[in-house]
Motif scaffolding. Structure first.
Motif, PDB file in Angstrom:
ATOM      1  N   MET A  93       0.851  -1.194   0.000  1.00 51.12           N
ATOM      2  CA  MET A  93       0.000   0.000   0.000  1.00 51.12           C
ATOM      3  C   MET A  93       0.885   1.242   0.000  1.00 51.12           C
ATOM      4  SD  MET A  93      -2.915  -1.481  -0.009  1.00 51.12           S
ATOM      5  CE  MET A  93      -4.050  -0.118   0.224  1.00 51.12           C
ATOM      6  N   ARG A  94       0.489   2.241  -0.749  1.00 51.36           N
ATOM      7  CA  ARG A  94       1.302   3.447  -0.857  1.00 51.36           C
ATOM      8  C   ARG A  94       1.141   4.338   0.369  1.00 51.36           C
ATOM      9  NH1 ARG A  94      -2.244   6.439  -5.631  1.00 51.36           N
ATOM     10  NH2 ARG A  94      -4.088   6.884  -4.359  1.00 51.36           N
ATOM     11  N   SER A  95       2.241   4.953   0.794  1.00 48.21           N
ATOM     12  CA  SER A  95       2.186   5.941   1.868  1.00 48.21           C
ATOM     13  C   SER A  95       2.235   7.361   1.307  1.00 48.21           C
ATOM     14  CB  SER A  95       3.345   5.734   2.845  1.00 48.21           C
ATOM     15  OG  SER A  95       4.591   5.876   2.182  1.00 48.21           O
ATOM     16  N   LEU A 121      -6.451  12.767  -6.515  1.00 49.39           N
ATOM     17  CA  LEU A 121      -7.048  12.916  -5.190  1.00 49.39           C
ATOM     18  C   LEU A 121      -7.377  11.510  -4.701  1.00 49.39           C
ATOM     19  CD1 LEU A 121      -8.209  14.810  -2.976  1.00 49.39           C
ATOM     20  CD2 LEU A 121     -10.383  14.726  -4.197  1.00 49.39           C
ATOM     21  N   GLY A 122      -6.628  11.039  -3.736  1.00 53.47           N
ATOM     22  CA  GLY A 122      -6.809   9.659  -3.291  1.00 53.47           C
ATOM     23  C   GLY A 122      -6.235   9.434  -1.906  1.00 53.47           C
ATOM     24  N   LYS A 123      -6.243   8.191  -1.504  1.00 53.16           N
ATOM     25  CA  LYS A 123      -5.829   7.833  -0.145  1.00 53.16           C
ATOM     26  C   LYS A 123      -4.433   7.226  -0.129  1.00 53.16           C
ATOM     27  CE  LYS A 123     -10.372   7.244   1.973  1.00 53.16           C
ATOM     28  NZ  LYS A 123     -11.266   6.354   2.737  1.00 53.16           N
ATOM     29  N   SER A 124      -3.734   7.511   0.960  1.00 50.29           N
ATOM     30  CA  SER A 124      -2.464   6.861   1.248  1.00 50.29           C
ATOM     31  C   SER A 124      -2.588   6.199   2.613  1.00 50.29           C
ATOM     32  CB  SER A 124      -1.314   7.877   1.234  1.00 50.29           C
ATOM     33  OG  SER A 124      -1.515   8.859   2.233  1.00 50.29           O
ATOM     34  N   GLU A 142      -3.581   3.669   9.264  1.00 47.87           N
ATOM     35  CA  GLU A 142      -4.229   4.981   9.195  1.00 47.87           C
ATOM     36  C   GLU A 142      -4.349   5.426   7.741  1.00 47.87           C
ATOM     37  OE1 GLU A 142      -3.950   9.386  11.314  1.00 47.87           O
ATOM     38  OE2 GLU A 142      -2.334   7.935  11.571  1.00 47.87           O
ATOM     39  N   GLN A 143      -5.525   5.899   7.375  1.00 41.50           N
ATOM     40  CA  GLN A 143      -5.778   6.341   6.004  1.00 41.50           C
ATOM     41  C   GLN A 143      -5.759   7.871   5.945  1.00 41.50           C
ATOM     42  OE1 GLN A 143      -9.117   4.335   4.037  1.00 41.50           O
ATOM     43  NE2 GLN A 143      -9.251   2.926   5.764  1.00 41.50           N
ATOM     44  N   HIS A 144      -5.091   8.388   4.930  1.00 34.62           N
ATOM     45  CA  HIS A 144      -4.995   9.832   4.734  1.00 34.62           C
ATOM     46  C   HIS A 144      -5.497  10.168   3.332  1.00 34.62           C
ATOM     47  CE1 HIS A 144      -2.164   9.968   8.185  1.00 34.62           C
ATOM     48  NE2 HIS A 144      -1.728   8.826   7.678  1.00 34.62           N
ATOM     49  N   LEU A 145      -6.311  11.203   3.223  1.00 36.25           N
ATOM     50  CA  LEU A 145      -6.747  11.692   1.916  1.00 36.25           C
ATOM     51  C   LEU A 145      -5.769  12.760   1.461  1.00 36.25           C
ATOM     52  CD1 LEU A 145      -8.893  11.527  -0.309  1.00 36.25           C
ATOM     53  CD2 LEU A 145     -10.151  13.340   0.879  1.00 36.25           C
ATOM     54  N   HIS A 146      -5.080  12.504   0.357  1.00 33.98           N
ATOM     55  CA  HIS A 146      -4.054  13.411  -0.143  1.00 33.98           C
ATOM     56  C   HIS A 146      -4.425  13.935  -1.528  1.00 33.98           C
ATOM     57  CE1 HIS A 146      -0.394  12.059   2.496  1.00 33.98           C
ATOM     58  NE2 HIS A 146      -1.430  12.469   3.197  1.00 33.98           N
TER      59      HIS A 146
END
Length: 345
Positions: A93-95, A121-124, A142-146
């Motif tokens: 999974m990408r960070s 626009l996606g999640k890391s 933990e999911q981050h919207l970047h």
């Protein structure tokens, strides 16, 4: 009938025999409650429109990427691995989303594209002991919207009114500033592994990092066989949604006064640091503090530089006198001298 095991199986069989077309379609009835709308919140659609208006085109990538991208661009030695990956090059999974954008850049270059502007626009995903299992979460992740973007090639399409030149750090910096307009952000020198040393910035808000911006490191430009180095940014979307609501302010009836303040500081002192000190010391008369000149050489030591700021002062109730503006300038100068060991040029 060995295939009828639960109640729903029997219901489905009755419906099939009776005929689906004979069952009336009645919309459900429910009480509609209008929820309040946050005026400072930007929807994903609004964010996409905002970035697209700067000339970027949206791409959609998988959230699982090549482990080499994580090692190269983020120095992530322990990425989150998939239990059943689709392929060996999509195993973690990408960070950060930098690797995904560089991959799409290579795809466009292979199809003879010369000027590329991409955003996603996606999640890391990162490891975190604070996250527990839930309906939309997995323990330890933990999911981050970047919001990430990449600019490559000429700064503008070929035209008669502007000389051709390659996009640089400051062109994309202007794009990022437009996206973060309204936030009290600070650009700081950074050494993020994906970016060229000295051509990379960390963007902070209230002392917390919210974004990175920089030119791709020459090592990765060579490894991924790119003719030119792209400029890449990645922003935490949560930070974008902290923009305060605008407030009404009447137009002043009295003229503004502009004074210049040139300060000699050490080379290690950034203009953001000087600007921050001046704003903290500024009184209610000060409306703008803008850097307009940087000078080195002459009778200035090689370890120092001159930063010149234009100070705009204005009062809404009266015309300012020379004494008023001079008093404000002395306050600003004293703050720079005591805090940054600056000297007036």
């Amino acid at each position: 009938r060995f295939d009828l095991e639960i109640e729903e199986d029997l219901i489905e069989e009755v419906a099939r025999i009776y005929g689906f077309e004979r069952i009336p379609a009645k919309p459900p009835q429910a009480v509609a409650n209008f929820l309040p709308s946050r005026e400072t919140w930007r929807s994903n659609h609004e964010l996409r429109r905002l970035v697209n208006a700067r000339g970027y085109q949206e791409v959609i990538n998988f959230s699982f990427v090549d482990a080499a991208w994580e090692a190269d661009f983020t120095r992530n030695a322990q990425p989150i691995k998939l239990l059943n990956p689709m392929s060996s090059n999509m195993a973690v999974m990408r960070s950060m989303m930098i690797g995904s954008l560089v991959d799409k850049l290579k795809h466009n270059l292979s199809h003879k594209a010369e000027r590329v502007r991409l955003f996603e626009l996606g999640k890391s995903f990162t490891r975190s002991d604070k996250v527990a299992d839930g309906p939309m979460s997995v323990a330890g992740i933990e999911q981050h919207l970047h919001l990430a973007g990449l600019a490559y090639g000429s700064v503008a399409p070929e035209q008669w009114g502007q000389a051709a030149r390659v996009v640089d750090f400051y062109d994309v910096k202007a794009d990022v500033e437009a996206m973060l307009k309204g936030l009290d952000i600070v650009f700081e020198v950074s050494d993020y592994p994906a970016f060229h040393p000295g051509r990379c910035a960390r963007i902070t808000l209230g002392g917390m990092p919210i974004a990175y911006l920089g030119e791709l490191h020459p090592r990765w430009v060579q490894k991924y066989e790119l003719p030119l180095a792209p400029i890449v940014f990645e922003i935490d979307v949560h930070a974008i949604n902290q923009v305060p609501l605008g407030r009404y302010q009447e137009v002043a009836k009295y003229p503004a006064v502009a004074r210049d303040l040139a300060l000699i500081v050490d080379n290690s002192v950034t203009h953001e640091q000087v600007k921050s000190v001046l704003w903290k010391a500024a009184g209610p008369l000060t409306r703008e503090i803008n850097l307009f000149d940087v000078f080195k050489g002459g009778n200035i030591s090689s370890s120092q530089k001159s930063l010149a700021f234009r100070i705009v002062m204005q009062d809404f109730e009266r015309t300012l006198t020379d004494a008023d503006s001079e008093q404000e300038m002395q306050v600003l100068l004293a703050a720079a001298e005591s805090t940054l060991n600056a000297k007036r040029r």
